[in-house]
Each structure stands twice: as structure tokens, then as C-alpha cells.
Scaffold this motif. Structure first.
Motif, PDB file in Angstrom:
ATOM      1  N   GLY A 146       3.981  -1.320   5.487  1.00  0.00           N
ATOM      2  CA  GLY A 146       4.244  -1.023   6.884  1.00  0.00           C
ATOM      3  C   GLY A 146       5.437  -1.785   7.410  1.00  0.00           C
ATOM      4  O   GLY A 146       6.023  -2.639   6.739  1.00  0.00           O
ATOM      5  N   ILE A 194       3.861   6.183  11.075  1.00  0.00           N
ATOM      6  CA  ILE A 194       4.857   5.138  11.324  1.00  0.00           C
ATOM      7  C   ILE A 194       5.904   5.724  12.263  1.00  0.00           C
ATOM      8  O   ILE A 194       6.592   6.688  11.908  1.00  0.00           O
ATOM      9  CB  ILE A 194       5.511   4.651  10.027  1.00  0.00           C
ATOM     10  CG1 ILE A 194       4.463   4.044   9.092  1.00  0.00           C
ATOM     11  CG2 ILE A 194       6.605   3.620  10.329  1.00  0.00           C
ATOM     12  CD1 ILE A 194       5.014   3.624   7.747  1.00  0.00           C
ATOM     13  N   THR A 208       3.343   0.990  13.129  1.00  0.00           N
ATOM     14  CA  THR A 208       2.316   1.938  12.695  1.00  0.00           C
ATOM     15  C   THR A 208       1.310   2.138  13.821  1.00  0.00           C
ATOM     16  O   THR A 208       0.857   1.171  14.433  1.00  0.00           O
ATOM     17  CB  THR A 208       1.579   1.405  11.453  1.00  0.00           C
ATOM     18  OG1 THR A 208       2.516   1.146  10.406  1.00  0.00           O
ATOM     19  CG2 THR A 208       0.550   2.420  10.962  1.00  0.00           C
TER      20      THR A 208
END
Length: 366
Positions: A220, A311, A272
Motif C-alpha cells: 500500500g 487505492i 487505501t
């Protein structure tokens, strides 16, 4: 981006550098730029980015026009009050000018005391006449400015109506574009059963956030490199600081931001989406993960955009504030009363780091 840059440049100019009339005209020009941007955005491939800029342009233009009209109204009242207070002086001035205008020129220079008195009266008249002319010029300019300001307020009604219609169209188009978007990377797929259990068992925002933090996925974005310099997710004013008690003496480990109705909320960095939807009594909530182990809880929205696991890049809309947009006439009435529009909505922002609550000033530039 061109439109947004122009608007930022206009808004960055000091208000003292513009007269109220100039400020109102500049704001009208901003709204016209936003209308052009809306037309151009419909055909662009990056419609979400284009429409986001368009909505921001409309919001900035409407805010600037509200402020410009407020300044116009204040200036108009100042001039009208000054003219009313000087009504006797104006009447006397007009009487003198009318008397001078009706008298034949040779008589004006005769004086009963003879040549010496005539010379003295001529000298006095020569001294007084320029002052009278200056006074007449100043009054004429004030009266003309009042007429211009009144005309601006009348013309602003049409501009406001077009701007309010345009921003509503842009918001609707943006919502549809985000719903149709398929280009966002998916970090993970949300487990609806697990999320339902977590929602049912969480009695507080703290409990829900802690439970969410325990279901982290690997990888992430990582926004720690810009920590402390991140802009707020919405344009507004912080009205309650971290752990500051409210009127009832209740403290919350976050900040409260006052915004205008239907303000656009963005993610200021790539993050995210961990959750998006209604939560307890916080309204619609979006929880972002900008870095591993860090959650931003953004609560009080009326609508949220995006789905858990996506995302989203920086500058992506994640929701809209609630509230009712008043019509153009109501905005004009507000401005006439000296108001530039009230921030009636509140966004709650909380930052959790490694399952503990931290001061949002550690991350955001206030």
C-alpha cells in the motif's frame, strides 16, 4: 489544471488590492471560467480529474463571489450612510451653486462697499470656487459608485444562478464518473461478512477503528515522507482542536472542521480506502490508510465515493458534505446583510497510528 491555477492566483491576490466592484467582477470571471471547464471536462479521458477541478473551480468562484458581494454591500452602505449624513451640506452646496449659476456674471463681481470690496469678494470667490468644484466632483463620484454597486448586485443574480446550476451539474457528473471508474488499483477485496460482523459488534468509533486496524493487508501507499505537510481534506476552518472540550464538556481525539454545504472532500495523498459508508451516529464515514498502521477517520459526510480496498491517488474525491445550497436570491440577501456565507457543516478528522490516537497536527499542515 489551468483553470485551478488561474483561480488560485486570483484568490491569492490581497483583497486590499481590489475594490469591492473589482473583487465581484473577478469572482464572476472565475465562475465563467468554471463554466468553460465544465464543458471541456465532458470530453476528456480523465473525466474524474477534470470534473474534480471543475467542482473546485465552481466552489472557489462562488465563495469569492459571496465575499465580493459582501464587500460591495458594505461599501454601498458606507457610501449611502455618508451621503445621508451629509444631506444638509449637499443641500447648501447645491443652493450656492444654483445661486451662482442664476446670477449674471457682471453682478457677481460688484460689491456695495466699492472697488475694494469687489476685489476682496472676487478673491474670496476665486478661493471658494475650486473647493466647491472639488466637493461636487467627490459627491458625483460617490453617487456614481453607488449606482455601479447596485448594478453589480443586480447582475450578480444571473451569475449566481448560472454558478449554482453549474456546480450542481458538475457534482452530479463527478459522482457518475467515479461510479463508472475502473482504472483504480485494488489492494484487496473487502470481505462483506467480516465487515458486517465488525459493524455489528463495534459500539464506538474507537472500537471499529481498532478492529479495522487488525485486518490490515500488506503493501500500500506510504505518506510518511510528507508527514506534517499534508493539506486538510476539505476547505474549511478548524473550530475545535484535538482533545478540546465542546460546549457540553465532551472531548474527542480529533479535530472538527467547519465547511460550506456540499463541499467536496478529497484525499490529500495517495491512500487505501479501508471503509466507506455509514457508521454509528457519525453519518457517512471514510477511513483511509495513507501508510501501514495509520488510519485517517473522516466522518460527517453526506455521500462517500469509492470502495474498500481501492487505492486512490492524491486529489481524488472521497465524498461530499451535506447541507442545503440556498438559491441565488438568498445568497444575495445574505451578502446584503454583510455575510459571505456560513460554514454550516462539520467534518470530523481523527488520526490513528499503530492503534493509538495521535494529534492530527502530526500529519496535517494546519
Amino acid at each position: 489544471m489551468k483553470v485551478l491555477t488561474l483561480i488560485c492566483a486570483l484568490l491569492a491576490a490581497p483583497l486590499s488590492a481590489q475594490t469591492p466592484a473589482e473583487a465581484a467582477r473577478a469572482a464572476s470571471a472565475q465562475l465563467q471560467e468554471a463554466q468553460a471547464a465544465l464543458r471541456a471536462a465532458q470530453g476528456r479521458s480523465d473525466r474524474v480529474a477534470a470534473l474534480t477541478e471543475t467542482v473546485q473551480a465552481y466552489e472557489a468562484g462562488l465563495a469569492a463571489l459571496r465575499d465580493g458581494l459582501r464587500r460591495v454591500a458594505i461599501r454601498q452602505r458606507t457610501l449611502e450612510t455618508d451621503l445621508a449624513a451629509r444631506s444638509d451640506e449637499v443641500a447648501r452646496l447645491l443652493g450656492v451653486l444654483q445661486t451662482i449659476g442664476r446670477a449674471p456674471a457682471p453682478i457677481l463681481f460688484l460689491h456695495p462697499s466699492g472697488p475694494m470690496g469687489t476685489a476682496r469678494s472676487g478673491m474670496m470667490l476665486a478661493d471658494v470656487t475650486p473647493a466647491l468644484q472639488d466637493e461636487v466632483t467627490a459627491l458625483r463620484e460617490q453617487i456614481e459608485e453607488v449606482a455601479v454597486l447596485r448594478g453589480l448586485q443586480t447582475d450578480a443574480l444571473t451569475v449566481l444562478r448560472a454558478g449554482l446550476d453549474g456546480v450542481q451539474t458538475a457534482r452530479s457528473a463527478l459522482s457518475a464518473a467515479i461510479s463508472d471508474r475502473t482504472d483504480l488499483p485494488q489492494r484487496f477485496l473487502a470481505d462483506p461478512v467480516q465487515m458486517a460482523v465488525l459493524l455489528a459488534s463495534a459500539q464506538t468509533l474507537d472500537a471499529f477503528a481498532m478492529g479495522l486496524a487488525q485486518t490490515q493487508a500488506g503493501g500500500g501507499p506510504d505518506a510518511r515522507t510528507v508527514k506534517g505537510a499534508i493539506p486538510l481534506p476539505v476547505v474549511g476552518q478548524v473550530i475545535r482542536q484535538f482533545n478540546e472540550a465542546d460546549a457540553a464538556g465532551v472531548t474527542r481525539p480529533g479535530v472538527l472542521i467547519a465547511t460550506r454545504p456540499r463541499a467536496l472532500v478529497l484525499t490529500p495523498v495517495s491512500a487505501t480506502i479501508r471503509y466507506a459508508g455509514p457508521l454509528l451516529n457519525y453519518g457517512t464515514v471514510v477511513i483511509l490508510e495513507p501508510a501501514a498502521g495509520t488510519l485517517w477517520v473522516i466522518a460527517g459526510l453526506a455521500e462517500s465515493f469509492g470502495e474498500a480496498g481501492q487505492i486512490v491517488p492524491d486529489g481524488t474525491p472521497i465524498g461530499l458534505m451535506g447541507g442545503v445550497i440556498v438559491d441565488a436570491q438568498a445568497i444575495l440577501n445574505e451578502s446584503a446583510q454583510g455575510s459571505a456565507g456560513q460554514r454550516t457543516q462539520t467534518l470530523y478528522l481523527e488520526v490513528r497510528d499503530r492503534q493509538g490516537v495521535v494529534n492530527p497536527t502530526d500529519w496535517f499542515a494546519f
